[in-house]
Design a protein around this motif. Sequence first.
Motif, PDB file in Angstrom:
ATOM      1  N   SER A 541      14.980  92.753  85.458  1.00  0.00           N
ATOM      2  CA  SER A 541      15.510  92.673  86.827  1.00  0.00           C
ATOM      3  C   SER A 541      15.693  91.229  87.278  1.00  0.00           C
ATOM      4  O   SER A 541      16.136  90.979  88.393  1.00  0.00           O
ATOM      5  N   ILE A 542      15.340  90.274  86.412  1.00  0.00           N
ATOM      6  CA  ILE A 542      15.479  88.857  86.758  1.00  0.00           C
ATOM      7  C   ILE A 542      16.827  88.350  86.279  1.00  0.00           C
ATOM      8  O   ILE A 542      17.242  88.605  85.148  1.00  0.00           O
ATOM      9  N   PHE A 543      17.532  87.650  87.152  1.00  0.00           N
ATOM     10  CA  PHE A 543      18.797  87.013  86.772  1.00  0.00           C
ATOM     11  C   PHE A 543      18.742  85.558  87.203  1.00  0.00           C
ATOM     12  O   PHE A 543      17.763  85.098  87.802  1.00  0.00           O
ATOM     13  N   GLY A 547      20.376  78.107  87.357  1.00  0.00           N
ATOM     14  CA  GLY A 547      19.291  77.794  86.448  1.00  0.00           C
ATOM     15  C   GLY A 547      17.925  78.227  86.917  1.00  0.00           C
ATOM     16  O   GLY A 547      16.928  77.930  86.257  1.00  0.00           O
ATOM     17  N   ARG A 548      17.852  78.938  88.029  1.00  0.00           N
ATOM     18  CA  ARG A 548      16.564  79.381  88.554  1.00  0.00           C
ATOM     19  C   ARG A 548      16.433  80.884  88.388  1.00  0.00           C
ATOM     20  O   ARG A 548      17.369  81.625  88.712  1.00  0.00           O
ATOM     21  N   ASP A 549      15.300  81.338  87.924  1.00  0.00           N
ATOM     22  CA  ASP A 549      15.049  82.772  87.851  1.00  0.00           C
ATOM     23  C   ASP A 549      15.048  83.347  89.255  1.00  0.00           C
ATOM     24  O   ASP A 549      14.434  82.785  90.176  1.00  0.00           O
ATOM     25  N   THR A 550      15.713  84.468  89.421  1.00  0.00           N
ATOM     26  CA  THR A 550      15.919  85.042  90.759  1.00  0.00           C
ATOM     27  C   THR A 550      15.783  86.554  90.700  1.00  0.00           C
ATOM     28  O   THR A 550      16.140  87.184  89.698  1.00  0.00           O
ATOM     29  N   ILE A 551      15.253  87.108  91.781  1.00  0.00           N
ATOM     30  CA  ILE A 551      15.222  88.559  91.952  1.00  0.00           C
ATOM     31  C   ILE A 551      15.841  88.888  93.304  1.00  0.00           C
ATOM     32  O   ILE A 551      16.019  88.010  94.149  1.00  0.00           O
ATOM     33  N   ILE A 552      16.169  90.146  93.486  1.00  0.00           N
ATOM     34  CA  ILE A 552      16.668  90.602  94.773  1.00  0.00           C
ATOM     35  C   ILE A 552      15.509  91.233  95.543  1.00  0.00           C
ATOM     36  O   ILE A 552      14.867  92.155  95.062  1.00  0.00           O
ATOM     37  N   PHE A 553      15.252  90.689  96.732  1.00  0.00           N
ATOM     38  CA  PHE A 553      14.201  91.218  97.597  1.00  0.00           C
ATOM     39  C   PHE A 553      14.752  91.310  99.013  1.00  0.00           C
ATOM     40  O   PHE A 553      15.283  90.335  99.549  1.00  0.00           O
ATOM     41  N   ASP A 554      14.647  92.475  99.627  1.00  0.00           N
ATOM     42  CA  ASP A 554      15.210  92.710 100.962  1.00  0.00           C
ATOM     43  C   ASP A 554      16.692  92.341 101.000  1.00  0.00           C
ATOM     44  O   ASP A 554      17.171  91.703 101.946  1.00  0.00           O
ATOM     45  N   PRO A 557      18.700  87.095  97.517  1.00  0.00           N
ATOM     46  CA  PRO A 557      18.119  86.486  96.322  1.00  0.00           C
ATOM     47  C   PRO A 557      16.892  85.643  96.656  1.00  0.00           C
ATOM     48  O   PRO A 557      16.881  84.915  97.643  1.00  0.00           O
ATOM     49  N   VAL A 558      15.870  85.763  95.827  1.00  0.00           N
ATOM     50  CA  VAL A 558      14.641  84.995  96.003  1.00  0.00           C
ATOM     51  C   VAL A 558      14.273  84.366  94.663  1.00  0.00           C
ATOM     52  O   VAL A 558      14.169  85.060  93.649  1.00  0.00           O
ATOM     53  N   ASN A 592      11.942  81.114 107.393  1.00  0.00           N
ATOM     54  CA  ASN A 592      12.942  81.984 106.778  1.00  0.00           C
ATOM     55  C   ASN A 592      13.012  81.813 105.258  1.00  0.00           C
ATOM     56  O   ASN A 592      13.811  82.453 104.586  1.00  0.00           O
ATOM     57  N   GLU A 593      12.185  80.926 104.715  1.00  0.00           N
ATOM     58  CA  GLU A 593      12.207  80.657 103.278  1.00  0.00           C
ATOM     59  C   GLU A 593      11.235  81.583 102.553  1.00  0.00           C
ATOM     60  O   GLU A 593      10.115  81.803 103.011  1.00  0.00           O
TER      61      GLU A 593
END
Length: 790
Positions: A541-543, A547-554, A557-558, A592-593
């Motif tokens: 689920s990580i994309f 160049g940063r690992d990211t997931i979708i939360f709410d 992207p986080v 908000n971060e």
Amino acid sequence: MIEDTELREVFKTASEEHLQKLDEGFLYLEKYPHDLTKLEELLREIHSLKGDAAMLGIKDVSQLAHQLEHLLGEITRGKQIISPETSDRLSLGLDAIYKLVQEAVTGEPSGINTVHVLAILMGANNIKTSLQDQDKIHLKSEKTIAISTSVKEQKVAKNTSSPNTQQPEEVAKINESSFTKTEPDENTLTSETPDISSSYHIETVRVSTRNLDFLMTQTGELNVTQIRLFHRLAEIEKITNLWEEWSRDILKNCFLVSGLNVNDHTTINNSTQQFQNYYLQTEERLENLGLLINNLRNSIHEDIAKLDLISRNIGTGVRTLRMLPLSTIFNIFPRVVRDLARQEGKEVKLIIEGGESKADKRIIEQMKDPLIHLIRNAIDHGIETPTERKKSGKNSVATIKLRAENTASQVIIEVIDDGRGLDIEKIKQTAVKQKICSQTELASMTQTEIQSMIFTPGFSTKKFVTEISGRGIGLDVVKANVEELKGNIHIESQLGKGCLIRVILSTSIATINVLIVAVANIYYALPIECVKTTLLVSIESIFTIEGRDTIIFDNEPVSVFPLSDLLNFSAIERDEINEIQENNCIIIQIGNEKLGLFVDDLIDVQNVMLKPQSKLLKRVINVSGATILGTGDVCMILNPQDLMKSAKKLSTSIFSSKFVQQLKVEKVNKKSLILLVEDSIATRTQEKRILENAGYEVITAVDGIDALNKLKIRSFDAVISDIQMPNMDGLTLTTKIRENQNYAELPIILVTSLASHEDKQKGAEVGASAYITKDSFNQEVLLETLKRLV
């Protein structure tokens, strides 16, 4: 009587101290009349009392205090000597002030003739007669004053008859008339003696904050001891389980022995009997041991329950003693706003809300100057002149709102103005000019991050220094003070509409509620206020975005990082990663971060004692303090703000590269087919050359419509697309592709110059697998992202 309840209590407490010191000081001067140091001290006390009374409109107290101040001044300058007559004047004036203070606090009539007392203080003749008359006036009050913390003898009139001839009922009548009758019988009350048996009570006690700090520390240690007892209880539970297991084995063996059929062998029969006796004795001993263990376990359960109740009550009580209402400092701001607004030629109305909210005394002390500076900054930088406000359609009178509220464990303070707001473009220009950051870095920043740069040391968008805000103190000092209190500050603003600065602090700085996590078998703690949630994240689920690992939360992207990477655990290897493994992820949020942190395990949520770092380690990156767990281990409490900064400094995650390495993603002989969608011929040519050199087959398209047509006739392994294109942009193209179920898993990489947080969020929402900005374009990032997705 003072109408405002809070001001009434404040005045009562302050006047108690002043009057007590004056009372003791006057007695001291009778013995040492030439002690100028004591005289100066008493002048300060009476001057403070006069000022407090004048501010609250208690004119009688103010007038008498002024005259006492004058008399002490005459003594200090040598124009008056401390004679018995002077001492009588001082005592009379102080007694009258006692009564008037009590009237202001309770509303009970004092019966004091202020003019009469003033005449005596100014040197009227027949002082003794006047004193006697004044004592009669005192008796008309319903009750002699009893100011908190000051133990002062009360004058009680006594019957002229001999005490030996009085009956108990008569004595009772005398006492009653002295304290409760409105009009005493002057024929029976002509002399006076002190009554030390009644009206002596202490309502409040002034305690040194050092003592409260010590109690708070001990309360924290009590919590640690309680946790240690829980561990001891767990050990007893293990002993209980071991005993139960042992008992079952003994009983089973006893049955086996008793069932042996050895009637034909006498020797064996004797042995069998001996074994049976042994097992019976052992069983009895085990039963007694079991009773002792169970009694011990139950007793510890009860003791821990009682200790928990006591420690919580003590902790709550000590914290309550240190808690003060924010109105303690809020009440000074109306005058500050008024003076600054007049100085700047502006019209400003201050609105205060939530002054009853409470926080630790140290927090209130340390937030006074930062709040003053925020208000100064709002008036100087934010609020427009009346003329400017009228031109922009606003009310000529600006509004600054100072608002506070308590949550379960925090106090939130907001400074809100309806001024011109923050100019993002000016902030960017200033940031580049002052070399705070580069244009490339600005391109990848969110609006909140750009606005937060006003807290950078030396930052200012003004071209000239003013008397109000140009004092060599920037908003960075405000931020430093807030962070020292383990709080955080963030800003929200709209150009032309105003600005909001929100400060979030824990109501108590001695204890903190934390989430304890494990990384490489070491425990760390994160303040629970910053923890948004915890979740399990699978590798698939990580994309990648830039160049940063990211997931979708709410639905946004986080970025995610292993906590070990942020803490520089370069020598520690993580466990083997595979596609189906799920990892513990903590989402922390400041303002908000948001940031995701991978940890090995989630241990517990505890209320711990925050122990500050030593002077040698006063500031350690990523660490705000330490605590001692119930196991006796030292646990570092991490600083969420620092973790955010550390994450921004990492260009890519080691976690991602390890994933790629461990999954052994290698080139295959068959070339992957890539659809490259780009309207710029120069960019299209450059990207095509990069991809072909890496071994990919590339088909190009000039816009979104061209790409959709080519998708219908060929099967592609991935799509790389720009966003801003004629006919159909990249976001619309991505949406169209995802609408087709055949392309639900097709990797789509957006490469664009749109670098804002909102643009990235839109890309994630429409279904992009990765997002790379052209400002920070790096062919290794593109190839690594493509290699991972294809």
